[in-house]
Write a protein that holds these residues in place. Structure first.
Motif, mmCIF file in Angstrom:
data_model
loop_
_atom_site.group_PDB
_atom_site.id
_atom_site.type_symbol
_atom_site.label_atom_id
_atom_site.label_comp_id
_atom_site.label_asym_id
_atom_site.label_seq_id
_atom_site.Cartn_x
_atom_site.Cartn_y
_atom_site.Cartn_z
ATOM 1 N N PHE A 1 -6.149 9.024 -7.294
ATOM 2 C CA PHE A 1 -5.070 9.324 -6.347
ATOM 3 C C PHE A 1 -3.776 9.790 -7.034
ATOM 4 C CE2 PHE A 1 -1.611 8.223 -3.425
ATOM 5 C CZ PHE A 1 -1.999 8.956 -2.320
ATOM 6 N N ARG B 1 -5.222 2.347 -12.465
ATOM 7 C CA ARG B 1 -4.472 3.310 -11.662
ATOM 8 C C ARG B 1 -3.086 3.556 -12.268
ATOM 9 N NH1 ARG B 1 -3.707 1.771 -5.514
ATOM 10 N NH2 ARG B 1 -2.046 0.553 -6.438
ATOM 11 N N SER C 1 -2.702 10.019 4.015
ATOM 12 C CA SER C 1 -3.767 9.601 3.092
ATOM 13 C C SER C 1 -3.970 8.090 3.025
ATOM 14 C CB SER C 1 -3.460 10.099 1.676
ATOM 15 O OG SER C 1 -3.457 11.485 1.652
ATOM 16 N N ILE C 2 -2.934 7.333 3.308
ATOM 17 C CA ILE C 2 -3.038 5.871 3.128
ATOM 18 C C ILE C 2 -2.985 5.132 4.464
ATOM 19 C CG2 ILE C 2 -2.055 3.846 1.967
ATOM 20 C CD1 ILE C 2 -3.181 6.013 0.053
ATOM 21 N N LEU D 1 0.837 -1.202 0.000
ATOM 22 C CA LEU D 1 0.000 0.000 0.000
ATOM 23 C C LEU D 1 0.874 1.255 0.000
ATOM 24 C CD1 LEU D 1 -2.928 -0.672 2.490
ATOM 25 C CD2 LEU D 1 -2.992 -0.623 0.010
ATOM 26 N N ALA E 1 -2.630 -4.007 -4.487
ATOM 27 C CA ALA E 1 -2.339 -2.856 -3.613
ATOM 28 C C ALA E 1 -3.310 -1.706 -3.853
ATOM 29 C CB ALA E 1 -0.887 -2.386 -3.786
ATOM 30 N N LEU E 2 -4.587 -2.016 -3.986
ATOM 31 C CA LEU E 2 -5.585 -0.953 -4.089
ATOM 32 C C LEU E 2 -5.783 -0.365 -2.693
ATOM 33 C CD1 LEU E 2 -8.213 -2.692 -6.376
ATOM 34 C CD2 LEU E 2 -6.353 -1.168 -7.023
ATOM 35 N N TYR E 3 -6.088 0.916 -2.642
ATOM 36 C CA TYR E 3 -6.293 1.546 -1.338
ATOM 37 C C TYR E 3 -7.677 1.143 -0.840
ATOM 38 C CZ TYR E 3 -2.506 4.189 -3.436
ATOM 39 O OH TYR E 3 -1.341 4.532 -4.061
ATOM 40 N N PRO E 4 -7.741 0.351 0.234
ATOM 41 C CA PRO E 4 -9.015 -0.273 0.613
ATOM 42 C C PRO E 4 -10.070 0.723 1.073
ATOM 43 C CG PRO E 4 -7.230 -0.987 2.093
ATOM 44 C CD PRO E 4 -6.632 -0.058 1.102
ATOM 45 N N HIS E 5 -9.627 1.882 1.556
ATOM 46 C CA HIS E 5 -10.600 2.838 2.099
ATOM 47 C C HIS E 5 -11.138 3.774 1.026
ATOM 48 C CE1 HIS E 5 -6.691 4.695 1.993
ATOM 49 N NE2 HIS E 5 -7.220 5.890 2.175
ATOM 50 N N MET E 6 -10.635 3.655 -0.189
ATOM 51 C CA MET E 6 -11.078 4.553 -1.256
ATOM 52 C C MET E 6 -11.950 3.803 -2.258
ATOM 53 S SD MET E 6 -7.661 6.650 -2.266
ATOM 54 C CE MET E 6 -6.594 7.421 -1.079
ATOM 55 N N PRO F 1 -5.994 6.258 7.388
ATOM 56 C CA PRO F 1 -7.353 5.738 7.180
ATOM 57 C C PRO F 1 -7.446 4.211 7.306
ATOM 58 C CG PRO F 1 -6.726 7.220 5.397
ATOM 59 C CD PRO F 1 -5.500 6.972 6.195
ATOM 60 N N ASN F 2 -6.326 3.536 7.100
ATOM 61 C CA ASN F 2 -6.354 2.080 7.207
ATOM 62 C C ASN F 2 -5.956 1.584 8.591
ATOM 63 O OD1 ASN F 2 -7.113 0.891 4.543
ATOM 64 N ND2 ASN F 2 -5.531 2.324 3.895
ATOM 65 N N PHE G 1 0.846 -4.131 -8.810
ATOM 66 C CA PHE G 1 1.405 -5.080 -7.846
ATOM 67 C C PHE G 1 0.717 -6.439 -7.944
ATOM 68 C CE2 PHE G 1 2.590 -1.016 -6.238
ATOM 69 C CZ PHE G 1 3.770 -1.213 -5.538
#
Lengths: 276, 381
Positions: free
Chosen positions: B99, B147, A185-186, A168, B86-91, A189-190, B82
């Motif tokens: 992003f 992305r 930002s990353i 991530l 590796a996606l941003y889980p909260h988005m 939030p996680n 990846f």
């Protein structure tokens, strides 16, 4: 049949145990709603746990007898500052220990872990001298600054951050984010469960802090609720209903906070393997 | 559009592990270069060094002729897909795609336009407001691709992007990646351990083993002209059969080799190239596709083999066998060259043979398709 009996016995035992834990809280809530005269009379019976005639008189008494609002605002301000600033500082420190490469990192983290085992009581006196030298006594600062950086919080964040997929952060860096932006930002939030856990644990510790505020404050202007209830307890005449009402109002914010963040808190504690 | 060059790149990790040794590779503008090799061969380390996620121990990395060794990832103008996406889980998908554009400080309108274009291209339009956990594996893969694409970078890096997908989806997405790359012509470095993926996707394929480049060439050339035994065995599914053999002069001034207790005559051209190896250790190779039923047209010699096992694939079968003397040669790691020779030989036969495991079967060999390697494993002819 035998199985049923065993289960029944287990459930009965658990219910008794639950009652033992919940009884003081029930007693306090019920007592706070009763006329003061009945509190002691019913104290020895099960009726002590039930508010038979509900009245908010005791709550009104608290406000008229002491400056409860002042204590409450002091506690909220001190605890709020420690929680918010602590989250920022300790999360950043935990991240630096968990993910960034720098000289002396492991040595310093070892020292942080060592601090975990030193109780406040052990350093209270030298700390007291230090803050006296700086002229911090009888201020909010003296109740806030020494508790912002916290070894346990750093350790908890560190453990949680280690569990986040490294990809991530790598993806964010490749997408063009610097270290701070990646963190904000990353990572943050996680890591909400970790933030919730640290927030609640810090809030609980700070909300109930007694020894340090007693040492470093002398005037009522900056004193928090625990010192307030101690003073109220010794304020004649001794009115148990009023004391219970004070207690309820002191505990309510903690319960509220826990109810709001319970889900994240449990997840955070589970994820970091830390017992609350 | 960009070129990429690895110049004498080496990587030694802090624990002393030598991951990459003196690696040289040039990737042309718009080329899809595949790095392929077994697990732990150093291919992902190479990719991560190019991405800026690993430091380079020695050598120079160039993108568009500019040395990028000291640059952090965000200054290399690259995008990476990846293995685990590796996606941003909260988005949401939209925010994931946005992003990198936010990091580029693009205006809202341009961000919206680019996201919408990429979403349309990859069939993600209906999924834009979903979170990654609400997507299937294939959809997540597409978002990861999106992305990378949305930034319009100089170079795409892909680290085994299909390995988490099931076989059917892998095939489908593989086709989509190939089509996308052909359309965009962005220089791409693609890492995989799957040689089929490498052969079907790559404009060129670089085969790596133990941190060293073994061969780089177009897929068909790798198959037809392997530079050494490692490439011969790695490329092809199954890979080439390799056996140790000796050369013997024949009465007609030619040469023959041993196949178990049988002697196989070589063609004049082969004999000419191999004459100087008389009396020396030699390895011979034969692709499973060069072993047939005895009555096939290009069969020049037949052998009797003992079937170890058969994998029936419907339209064809993979027949695993040993031959007399073969077992002693390969079993139990007794042979010093055991990593060179194939433990069992394999033939790719049409349909299903009329014999089962444990039985003997006569097979035909296309001797013209024999390969030869010297004692170090380098190709001779």
């Amino acid at each position: 049949m035998k199985r049923w009996r065993i289960n029944g016995a287990i459930y009965l035992g658990l219910m008794v145990l639950a009652l033992v834990f919940i009884a003081p809280i029930l007693l306090m809530v019920a007592g706070s709603l009763k006329p003061d005269a009945r509190v002691l009379i019913e104290a020895g019976s099960w009726r002590a746990l039930l508010p038979d005639s509900v009245s908010l008189q005791n709550y009104g008494d608290v406000f008229s007898r002491v400056d409860f609002t002042s204590y409450l605002l002091n506690s909220l301000w001190i605890t709020g500052c420690v929680v918010v600033l602590g989250l920022i500082v300790n999360a950043m420190a935990g991240y630096a220990f968990a993910r960034m490469q720098w000289r002396g990192r492991d040595l310093l983290f070892g020292l942080v872990l060592m601090i975990l085992i030193i109780p406040l009581e052990a350093i209270a006196v030298p700390l007291f001298y230090q803050v006296t030298l700086w002229g911090w006594r009888d201020t909010y600062v003296v109740q806030i600054v020494p508790f912002i950086a916290n070894a346990f919080s750093i350790y908890l964040f560190h453990t949680y951050f280690l569990g986040l997929p490294r990809e991530l952060e790598e993806a964010a860096r490749i997408d063009g984010a610097g270290v701070l932006r990646t963190f904000v930002s990353i990572i943050v939030p996680n890591a909400r469960p970790a933030f919730a856990s640290v927030a609640i644990l810090t809030f609980l510790t700070q909300w109930g802090a007694f020894l340090w505020p007693l040492m470093v404050t002398s005037g009522e202007a900056v004193r928090p609720l625990p010192l307030g209830i101690a003073a109220f307890y010794t304020l004649p005449p001794l009115q148990w209903g009023d004391i219970f009402a004070f207690g309820v109002m002191m505990v309510a914010p903690v319960l509220l906070l826990f109810l709001v963040f319970q889900k994240w808190f449990v997840r955070g504690v589970a994820a970091t393997g830390v017992k609350g | 559009m960009s070129t990429v060059s690895f110049k004498n790149i080496s990587k030694i990790f802090d624990d002393g592990t030598l991951a990459v040794t003196a690696f040289d590779l040039d990737i042309a503008d718009g080329e899809l270069m595949v790095l392929v090799g077994p697990s732990g061969c150093g291919k992902t380390t190479l990719l991560r060094m190019l991405a800026g996620l690993e430091t380079v121990s020695s050598g120079e990395l160039l993108i568009d002729g500019r040395v990028v060794n000291p640059l952090p990832p965000q200054q290399r103008d690259i995008a990476m897909v990846f293995q685990n996406y590796a996606l941003y889980p909260h988005m949401t998908v939209r925010r994931n795609l946005e992003f990198p554009l936010r990091m580029m400080k693009l205006g809202k309108d341009e961000r919206r336009q680019r996201v919408s274009e990429v979403a349309g291209l990859l069939g993600l339009t209906a999924l834009l407001e979903r979170k990654p956990r609400e997507l299937s594996g294939g959809q997540r893969q597409r978002v990861a691709m999106g992305r990378a694409i949305v930034r319009e970078p100089k170079v795409f890096l892909m680290d085994e992007p299909l390995s988490n997908l099931d076989a059917r989806l892998r095939l489908q997405i593989r086709g989509e990646i190939a089509a996308l790359q052909r359309r965009m012509r962005t220089t791409t470095l693609y890492v995989t351990h799957d040689q089929v993926e490498a052969m079907t996707l790559g404009d060129r394929v670089a085969v790596i083993d133990q941190g060293r480049l073994q061969q780089v060439d177009e897929p068909q050339n790798l198959y037809a002209h392997p530079a050494n035994i490692f490439v011969a065995r790695f490329i092809g599914s199954p890979g080439m059969n390799i056996f140790r053999t000796e050369l013997h002069p024949t009465e007609d001034r030619g040469l023959a080799i041993d196949w178990g207790r049988q002697r196989l005559p070589l063609h004049a051209g082969q004999a000419h190239a191999l004459r100087k190896y008389l009396g020396k250790t030699l390895y011979a190779g034969l692709r499973p596709e060069a072993i047939h039923y005895p009555d096939a047209p290009d069969v020049e010699a037949t052998i009797v083999v003992k079937i170890e096992s058969i994998e029936a694939l419907g339209h064809e079968s993979l027949l695993y066998f040993g031959y007399e003397g073969r077992m002693e040669e390969t079993r139990g790691d007794l042979s010093p060259d055991n990593n060179m020779v194939s433990p069992l030989m394999v033939a790719r036969l049409a349909g299903t043979p009329d014999a089962g495991a444990g039985e003997s079967l006569r097979l035909g060999l296309a001797l013209k398709q024999l390969y030869f390697f010297d004692a170090e494993g380098s190709a001779i002819c």
